[in-house]
Enzyme design. Structure first.
Site, short mmCIF file in Angstrom:
data_model
loop_
_atom_site.label_atom_id
_atom_site.label_comp_id
_atom_site.label_asym_id
_atom_site.label_seq_id
_atom_site.Cartn_x
_atom_site.Cartn_y
_atom_site.Cartn_z
CG ASP A 8 24.12 34.51 -15.03
OD1 ASP A 8 23.22 32.84 -14.80
OD2 ASP A 8 24.86 35.26 -14.44
CB CYS A 65 22.20 34.55 -12.38
SG CYS A 65 21.85 35.59 -10.73
CB THR A 67 23.63 32.96 -6.55
OG1 THR A 67 23.52 35.26 -6.51
CG2 THR A 67 24.83 32.80 -6.17
N GLY A 68 20.71 33.88 -7.93
CA GLY A 68 19.57 35.06 -8.21
C GLY A 68 19.83 36.66 -7.34
N GLY A 70 22.22 38.39 -7.81
CA GLY A 70 22.79 39.89 -8.58
C GLY A 70 21.98 40.22 -10.19
CG HIS A 98 4.07 38.76 3.89
ND1 HIS A 98 4.61 38.69 5.04
CD2 HIS A 98 3.00 37.91 4.22
CE1 HIS A 98 4.12 37.44 6.27
NE2 HIS A 98 2.46 37.19 5.83
CG ASN A 99 7.55 41.16 0.57
OD1 ASN A 99 7.81 39.84 0.73
ND2 ASN A 99 7.72 41.76 1.73
CG HIS A 133 1.30 42.23 4.78
ND1 HIS A 133 2.15 42.35 5.26
CD2 HIS A 133 0.28 41.07 4.23
CE1 HIS A 133 1.96 40.82 5.64
NE2 HIS A 133 1.25 40.21 5.40
C1 RB5 Z 1 28.39 34.15 -12.66
O1 RB5 Z 1 29.41 34.17 -11.93
C2 RB5 Z 1 27.44 34.75 -11.45
O2 RB5 Z 1 28.12 35.80 -10.47
C3 RB5 Z 1 26.06 35.30 -11.58
O3 RB5 Z 1 25.26 34.18 -12.20
C4 RB5 Z 1 25.17 35.89 -10.45
O4 RB5 Z 1 25.05 34.37 -9.14
C5 RB5 Z 1 25.47 36.89 -9.46
O5 RB5 Z 1 24.66 37.15 -8.76
#
Ligand code: RB5
Length: 144
Positions: A8, A65, A67-68, A70, A98-99, A133
């Protein structure tokens, strides 16, 4: 390896750099976008990569994204996908061993490019451990 990748807006800059990194390593990269850092909704891009992996068009998927988190939540909704949100190389090895993770989701805001490159190296070179596994992964997939 054929790798489908997307982000994103929050992961856009690192996604661009990771595309170059993967191409330089000799991988065939499907860049599912976006093409600019304009604000977009991450589930739309998670779906593109997840569908590439689930259909067999790509061997592995990479999503970036903020955090990764979402991206992982969205990609894991697609049947056949085992997406893991990874922030260090140790967990990258374990999500493969493992996964049998087939999609990795990365943080463009809280993890450096250098660490994400290291994470990708481990993700792309570590084999699934099988053995004890295997049945557990089968049980995950039975939840699809
Ligand atoms: C965007 O602001 C943020 O929510 C998205 O990049 C991500 O971190 C969602 O998990």
């Amino acid at each position: 390896m054929i790798i489908s990748i997307a982000s994103d807006h929050a992961g856009f800059e690192q996604k661009q750099q990771l595309v170059d990194y993967l191409v330089a390593k000799g991988h065939q990269v499907i860049d599912q976008g976006p093409d600019t850092d304009d604000r977009v909704d991450y589930p739309d891009y998670a779906a593109k990569v997840a569908n590439d992996v689930a259909s067999g068009a790509a061997d592995r998927g990479v999503l970036v994204c903020g955090t990764g988190i979402g991206m992982a939540l969205a990609a894991d909704k697609v049947a056949g996908i085992r997406a893991a949100n990874i922030i260090n190389p140790q967990f990258a090895a374990l999500c493969r061993e493992h996964n049998d993770a087939n999609v990795i989701t990365l943080s463009g805001r809280f993890v450096t490019l250098e660490t994400n490159q290291e994470i990708l190296d481990v993700f792309l070179t570590t084999e699934f451990g099988g053995g004890r596994h295997a049945g557990r992964v089968e049980k995950i997939m039975a939840l699809d």
